[in-house]
Design a protein around this motif. Structure first.
Motif, PDB file in Angstrom:
ATOM      1  N   ARG A  36       8.187   3.634   9.621  1.00 25.92           N
ATOM      2  CA  ARG A  36       6.996   4.376   9.250  1.00 25.92           C
ATOM      3  C   ARG A  36       5.820   3.841  10.061  1.00 25.92           C
ATOM      4  N   ASP A  38       2.136   2.963  10.964  1.00 23.69           N
ATOM      5  CA  ASP A  38       1.009   2.501  10.151  1.00 23.69           C
ATOM      6  C   ASP A  38       1.420   2.128   8.733  1.00 23.69           C
ATOM      7  N   ALA A  39       2.610   1.570   8.574  1.00 25.14           N
ATOM      8  CA  ALA A  39       3.076   1.124   7.264  1.00 25.14           C
ATOM      9  C   ALA A  39       2.256  -0.078   6.799  1.00 25.14           C
ATOM     10  N   GLU A  40       2.140  -0.236   5.501  1.00 33.00           N
ATOM     11  CA  GLU A  40       1.477  -1.405   4.940  1.00 33.00           C
ATOM     12  C   GLU A  40       2.377  -2.619   5.190  1.00 33.00           C
ATOM     13  N   PRO A  41       1.817  -3.707   5.671  1.00 31.27           N
ATOM     14  CA  PRO A  41       2.638  -4.891   5.907  1.00 31.27           C
ATOM     15  C   PRO A  41       3.121  -5.507   4.592  1.00 31.27           C
ATOM     16  N   VAL A  42       4.218  -6.265   4.689  1.00 29.55           N
ATOM     17  CA  VAL A  42       4.785  -6.979   3.546  1.00 29.55           C
ATOM     18  C   VAL A  42       4.733  -8.480   3.841  1.00 29.55           C
ATOM     19  N   LYS A  43       4.930  -9.274   2.825  1.00 30.03           N
ATOM     20  CA  LYS A  43       4.982 -10.722   2.995  1.00 30.03           C
ATOM     21  C   LYS A  43       6.194 -11.077   3.858  1.00 30.03           C
ATOM     22  N   ASP A  76      -2.962 -14.764   6.961  1.00 33.67           N
ATOM     23  CA  ASP A  76      -2.372 -13.978   5.883  1.00 33.67           C
ATOM     24  C   ASP A  76      -0.851 -14.151   5.984  1.00 33.67           C
ATOM     25  N   HIS A  78       1.450 -11.952   6.146  1.00 32.48           N
ATOM     26  CA  HIS A  78       2.114 -10.762   6.666  1.00 32.48           C
ATOM     27  C   HIS A  78       2.430 -10.861   8.158  1.00 32.48           C
ATOM     28  N   ARG A  79       2.003 -11.950   8.795  1.00 37.86           N
ATOM     29  CA  ARG A  79       2.182 -12.067  10.244  1.00 37.86           C
ATOM     30  C   ARG A  79       2.767 -13.428  10.607  1.00 37.86           C
ATOM     31  N   GLN A 101       4.090  -8.505  12.898  1.00 36.37           N
ATOM     32  CA  GLN A 101       3.578  -8.109  11.600  1.00 36.37           C
ATOM     33  C   GLN A 101       4.772  -7.604  10.810  1.00 36.37           C
ATOM     34  N   LEU A 103       6.904  -5.645   8.331  1.00 37.71           N
ATOM     35  CA  LEU A 103       6.766  -4.318   7.729  1.00 37.71           C
ATOM     36  C   LEU A 103       7.773  -4.039   6.625  1.00 37.71           C
TER      37      LEU A 103
END
Length: 179
Positions: A36, A38-43, A76, A78-79, A101, A103
């Motif tokens: 997807r 521009d998906a929201e990143p995850v931990k 953060d 997520h990266r 990043q 995802l």
């Protein structure tokens, strides 16, 4: 909504819901990997710092382990930042920095997967942005290790184990640095 269907090399943009998209896929259709945009990143599934050695090109030979490369978590969770070191005696090794990043993560049996959006030089298309990783963790605390393999393309197809992939990584817990 736009999904990137990397296996077949096109973007599917004409659907109302994920249910309608999925209902058009027959049960015996070849599997496609879709990311997807521009998906929201995850931990991310592991947290640096790690020192690592790597191989490039899928053969598993020509391990670049001296000097050790470095992976760290960013501010953060997520990266991840990978700082590759070049090895004099390993063709194809190079000094470079890549940021991942995270995802998506999931498990399939005993295998753990990570999909990441890559931020590095020479990324000009969606196909070169997204990569799949299969990994396994072992140990705890300072004895933590991670073995990981990266896909060559924006697909998880053919990524069978942490020991086989376009690039493979052997990570061991390291000293704290900053991104």
């Amino acid at each position: 909504m736009t999904l990137i269907s990397s296996f077949s090399g096109y973007c599917e943009t004409y659907f109302d819901t994920f249910e309608t998209l999925c209902s058009d896929i027959s049960g015996d259709a070849p599997m496609h990997t879709m990311f997807r945009r521009d998906a929201e990143p995850v931990k991310c599934p592991f947290k640096g710092p790690f020192l690592f050695s790597y191989t490039k090109g899928g053969s598993g030979l020509n391990r670049c382990g001296s000097p050790k490369s470095y992976l760290d978590s960013c501010s953060d969770n997520h990266r991840l930042q990978l700082n590759f070191q070049a090895c004099i005696d390993v063709a194809g090794s190079e000094s470079a920095t890549e940021e991942l990043q995270c995802l998506a993560t999931w498990s399939e049996g005993s295998k753990n997967y990570l999909v990441a959006e890559m931020n590095r030089e020479h990324v000009y298309s969606d196909e070169s942005k997204y990569r799949c990783f299969v990994y396994e963790k072992s140990g705890k605390g300072d004895n933590r290790t991670v073995r990981m393999a990266q896909s060559l393309t924006a697909s998880c197809t053919g990524l069978w184990s942490p020991q086989e992939g376009y690039r493979t990584f052997d990570l061991e817990k390291g000293e704290l640095r900053t991104c």
